[in-house]
Enzyme design. Structure first.
Site, PDB file in Angstrom:
ATOM      1  N   LYS A 109       0.863  -1.142  -0.218  1.00 53.84           N
ATOM      2  CA  LYS A 109       0.073   0.023  -0.073  1.00 53.84           C
ATOM      3  C   LYS A 109       1.117   1.310   0.032  1.00 53.84           C
ATOM      4  O   LYS A 109       1.489   1.360   0.985  1.00 53.84           O
ATOM      5  CB  LYS A 109      -0.944  -0.017   1.152  1.00 53.84           C
ATOM      6  CG  LYS A 109      -2.088   1.015   0.898  1.00 53.84           C
ATOM      7  CD  LYS A 109      -2.724   1.552   2.403  1.00 53.84           C
ATOM      8  CE  LYS A 109      -1.826   2.761   3.153  1.00 53.84           C
ATOM      9  NZ  LYS A 109      -1.680   3.760   2.345  1.00 53.84           N
ATOM     10  N   GLU A 167      10.266   0.605  10.360  1.00 54.72           N
ATOM     11  CA  GLU A 167      11.172   1.890  10.305  1.00 54.72           C
ATOM     12  C   GLU A 167      10.473   3.117  10.318  1.00 54.72           C
ATOM     13  O   GLU A 167       9.780   3.476   9.783  1.00 54.72           O
ATOM     14  CB  GLU A 167      11.936   1.926   8.988  1.00 54.72           C
ATOM     15  CG  GLU A 167      13.355   2.393   8.653  1.00 54.72           C
ATOM     16  CD  GLU A 167      13.063   4.165   8.375  1.00 54.72           C
ATOM     17  OE1 GLU A 167      12.888   4.893   9.146  1.00 54.72           O
ATOM     18  OE2 GLU A 167      12.653   4.431   7.053  1.00 54.72           O
ATOM     19  N   CYS A 203      13.381  10.905   7.983  1.00 54.98           N
ATOM     20  CA  CYS A 203      13.339  10.345   9.274  1.00 54.98           C
ATOM     21  C   CYS A 203      14.912  10.417   9.985  1.00 54.98           C
ATOM     22  O   CYS A 203      14.673  10.686  11.164  1.00 54.98           O
ATOM     23  CB  CYS A 203      12.805   8.882   9.096  1.00 54.98           C
ATOM     24  SG  CYS A 203      13.754   7.965   8.041  1.00 54.98           S
ATOM     25  N   GLU A 215       9.650  14.985  16.808  1.00 48.18           N
ATOM     26  CA  GLU A 215       9.639  15.031  15.390  1.00 48.18           C
ATOM     27  C   GLU A 215       8.924  15.912  14.702  1.00 48.18           C
ATOM     28  O   GLU A 215       7.698  15.696  14.624  1.00 48.18           O
ATOM     29  CB  GLU A 215       9.814  13.493  14.712  1.00 48.18           C
ATOM     30  CG  GLU A 215      10.023  13.263  13.253  1.00 48.18           C
ATOM     31  CD  GLU A 215       9.980  12.053  12.654  1.00 48.18           C
ATOM     32  OE1 GLU A 215       8.932  11.401  12.798  1.00 48.18           O
ATOM     33  OE2 GLU A 215      11.029  11.561  12.006  1.00 48.18           O
TER      34      GLU A 215
HETATM   35  P1  ADP Z   1       3.269   9.779   8.207  1.00 49.47           P
HETATM   36  O1  ADP Z   1       3.179  10.965   9.182  1.00 49.47           O
HETATM   37  O2  ADP Z   1       4.607   9.676   7.378  1.00 49.47           O
HETATM   38  O3  ADP Z   1       2.145  10.038   6.990  1.00 49.47           O
HETATM   39  P2  ADP Z   1       2.166   7.356   8.833  1.00 49.47           P
HETATM   40  O4  ADP Z   1       2.481   6.491   9.813  1.00 49.47           O
HETATM   41  O5  ADP Z   1       0.505   8.125   9.263  1.00 49.47           O
HETATM   42  O6  ADP Z   1       2.989   8.224   8.751  1.00 49.47           O
HETATM   43  O7  ADP Z   1       1.771   7.023   7.448  1.00 49.47           O
HETATM   44  C1  ADP Z   1       2.595   6.034   6.711  1.00 49.47           C
HETATM   45  C2  ADP Z   1       1.846   4.932   5.939  1.00 49.47           C
HETATM   46  O8  ADP Z   1       1.092   4.012   6.938  1.00 49.47           O
HETATM   47  C3  ADP Z   1       0.938   5.295   4.925  1.00 49.47           C
HETATM   48  O9  ADP Z   1       0.982   4.535   4.098  1.00 49.47           O
HETATM   49  C4  ADP Z   1      -0.509   5.371   5.594  1.00 49.47           C
HETATM   50  O10 ADP Z   1      -1.592   5.217   4.903  1.00 49.47           O
HETATM   51  C5  ADP Z   1      -0.120   4.195   6.558  1.00 49.47           C
HETATM   52  N1  ADP Z   1      -1.094   3.995   7.613  1.00 49.47           N
HETATM   53  C6  ADP Z   1      -1.672   5.187   8.448  1.00 49.47           C
HETATM   54  N2  ADP Z   1      -2.662   4.473   9.367  1.00 49.47           N
HETATM   55  C7  ADP Z   1      -2.558   3.236   9.226  1.00 49.47           C
HETATM   56  C8  ADP Z   1      -3.099   2.302   9.991  1.00 49.47           C
HETATM   57  N3  ADP Z   1      -4.005   2.445  11.074  1.00 49.47           N
HETATM   58  N4  ADP Z   1      -2.817   0.793   9.670  1.00 49.47           N
HETATM   59  C9  ADP Z   1      -1.895   0.605   8.455  1.00 49.47           C
HETATM   60  N5  ADP Z   1      -1.495   1.559   7.918  1.00 49.47           N
HETATM   61  C10 ADP Z   1      -1.686   2.816   8.232  1.00 49.47           C
END
Ligand code: ADP
Length: 492
Positions: free
Chosen positions: A188, A263, A297, A394
């Site tokens: 995804k 990560e 990061c 961060e």
């Molecule tokens: P960022 O602050 O970099 O957007 P996130 O952790 O929110 O960090 O997002 C990183 C990835 O994780 C994206 O692809 C996002 O769609 C996905 N993501 C966000 N929430 C969830 C969740 N509850 N379960 C799985 N994937 C998620």
């Protein structure tokens, strides 16, 4: 500070709406729902993107499971798997300019950095293509009259969830080892940056990967991402993103006891000693925080400067910050592009306000830039204290906190006083100090007299809440293989 430079390359291409890539086919989301992909330089829509949920994830996982048992993949000779990966790398190279332009358009990344990332994809795929036929078991000198040996086999269907800051590079870091080890993939992409992943899907088709080996499902984290983590037929999750998301993933993955590697973020200490090469250290500290607008990061966001050179150091840093050219990321002359989204812009400006309220001294930047797109001026806070929010959290933007220190033991203790542990750096001409710091600092990567040097050949990952497991290099192969022991009774 300049902007409104005119791009020299042709206008950005018209991008069609983006679907999913499941079982070798481009298909809309099962619900037919879509969402907008935005150009962060303008705030305008680029195209619509499939908004997937559990039904689409289920289709993709089923395709990946079938592909895992398909002899065209399962029985493919390991050297041929390497050749296939190399074919994909060649296609990436042939399509490099288009990929870089799309990456810049969708993520706001400078075109030069996007070109560098595309080369990083090529390097990563070729590096792991080389591993495909070198993943070996061992013969073990077991007690008794037995022959024992180990096999390293694919983990199975791997779910991979990536962020928006390095869309192509994160994809390659995850595809490379997964494919080398013979797994199949459901990925995804980040909802902010789906476009280049779908271009990669077209190249996967062209390279001739069996259907279902690589699947891409677009959508939001809470829907598509969460469904991928929860799916009982996914054997492993590899995730890059925020630690709060990683906590949700680990909790959800507990239900099916999936393996997880993470990560996550950082608040990396960049330590400048008075005995450094000052010119190089100023350059290095600037690059450490402002590369990709701080959306890294590993960003060197806690800048510890030995007190006796702090005045001059901050002055030189501020002069560079004030001189930085912000503008269209597709223009080669631009030095800093936009932040990725309105959400990030608001978050960064919120932290800047908080820094001022907490009493840090704003010496450069501190504001939104322009009135379209999501630009923030390069920002420097001096007189920062360790417990201020801008020194702890961060920010993921172009905001650096300058902290004064006086000696090595003190700075090591303060550098480690964080729940993060991704990267750290030191600038000094004194080898003893450099080695002591490298040994004592709790971080997965330590740079001496350099910063942001990350290569596909070296392990990368975090201590503490910066992650679990490692990416890149040989270390990641353990995460993508199951180790099997075979024992045979011998009669003589
Ligand atoms: P960022 O602050 O970099 O957007 P996130 O952790 O929110 O960090 O997002 C990183 C990835 O994780 C994206 O692809 C996002 O769609 C996905 N993501 C966000 N929430 C969830 C969740 N509850 N379960 C799985 N994937 C998620």
């Amino acid at each position: 500070m300049a902007t409104a430079t005119t791009p020299k390359r042709p206008a950005a291409p018209k991008v069609p709406d983006q679907k999913n890539f499941i079982n070798g086919q481009f298909v809309p989301s099962a619900s037919g729902k879509t969402f907008a992909a935005i150009n962060p330089a303008t705030g305008k829509e680029i195209c619509q993107v499939a908004a997937s949920d559990a039904a689409d994830i289920d289709q993709a996982v089923k395709a990946a499971r079938r592909a895992l048992d398909n002899p065209d993949w399962k029985r493919m000779d390991a050297p041929n798997r390497g050749l296939l990966m190399n074919r994909l790398a060649d296609l990436v190279e042939q399509n490099a300019e288009e990929l870089a332009v799309l990456e810049s358009l969708n993520s706001g990344k400078l075109i030069g950095d996007a070109q560098g990332d595309v080369q990083g994809v090529v390097n990563t795929l070729r590096y792991y293509a080389g591993w495909a036929d070198k993943i070996e078991g061992r013969t073990v000198p077991v007690r008794g009259n037995f022959l024992s040996y180990t096999l390293r086999q694919p983990v199975g269907v791997v779910g991979q969830i990536i962020p928006w800051n390095f869309p192509l590079l994160m994809l390659a870091w995850k595809w490379g080892p997964a494919l080398a080890c013979g797994n199949t993939i459901v990925m995804k992409p980040a909802e902010q940056t789906p476009i280049t992943a779908m271009k990669m899907a077209a190249l996967v088709q062209e390279a001739g990967f069996p259907d279902g080996v690589i699947n891409l499902v677009n959508g939001l984290g809470e829907t598509a991402g969460a469904a991928l983590v929860a799916h009982p037929d996914v054997n492993k999750i590899a995730f890059t993103g925020h630690y709060e998301t990683a906590k949700l993933i680990q909790k959800s993955a507990a239900d099916t006891l999936k393996r997880c590697t993470f990560e996550l973020g950082g608040k990396s200490p960049n330590v400048i000693f008075a005995d450094c090469d000052l010119e190089a250290a100023v350059e290095g500290a600037f690059h450490a925080i402002y590369f990709h607008g701080g959306q890294c990061c590993t960003a060197g966001s806690r800048l510890f400067v030995e007190d006796k050179i702090r005045g001059e150091f901050v002055e030189r840093l501020a002069a560079k910050a004030k001189d930085r050219k912000l503008g269209d990321p597709l223009d080669d002359a631009t030095q800093q592009g936009p932040q990725v989204s309105q959400e990030q812009l608001d978050k960064i400006l919120g932290y800047i306000k908080l820094g001022e309220q907490e009493g840090a001294k704003l010496v450069a930047g501190g504001a939104r830039f322009g009135d379209q797109g999501y630009y923030v001026t390069p920002t420097i806070f001096d007189n920062v204290k360790d417990d201020m929010a801008i020194a702890r959290d961060e920010i993921f933007g172009p905001v650096v906190s300058v902290l004064a220190f006086n000696d090595l033991d003190e700075v090591v203790a303060r550098a480690n006083s964080t729940y993060y542990g991704l990267a750290a750096a030191i600038w000094t001409q004194n080898l003893d100090k450099a080695h002591a710091y490298a040994r004592e600092v709790k971080a997965g990567t330590v740079w001496v007299n350099c910063y942001h040097v990350v290569d596909t050949t070296t392990p990368f990952g975090g201590f503490k809440m910066s992650g679990q497991g490692r990416e890149n290099g040989e270390a990641v192969l353990d995460h993508y293989t199951e180790l099997k022991t075979v024992t045979i009774k011998l009669n003589k």
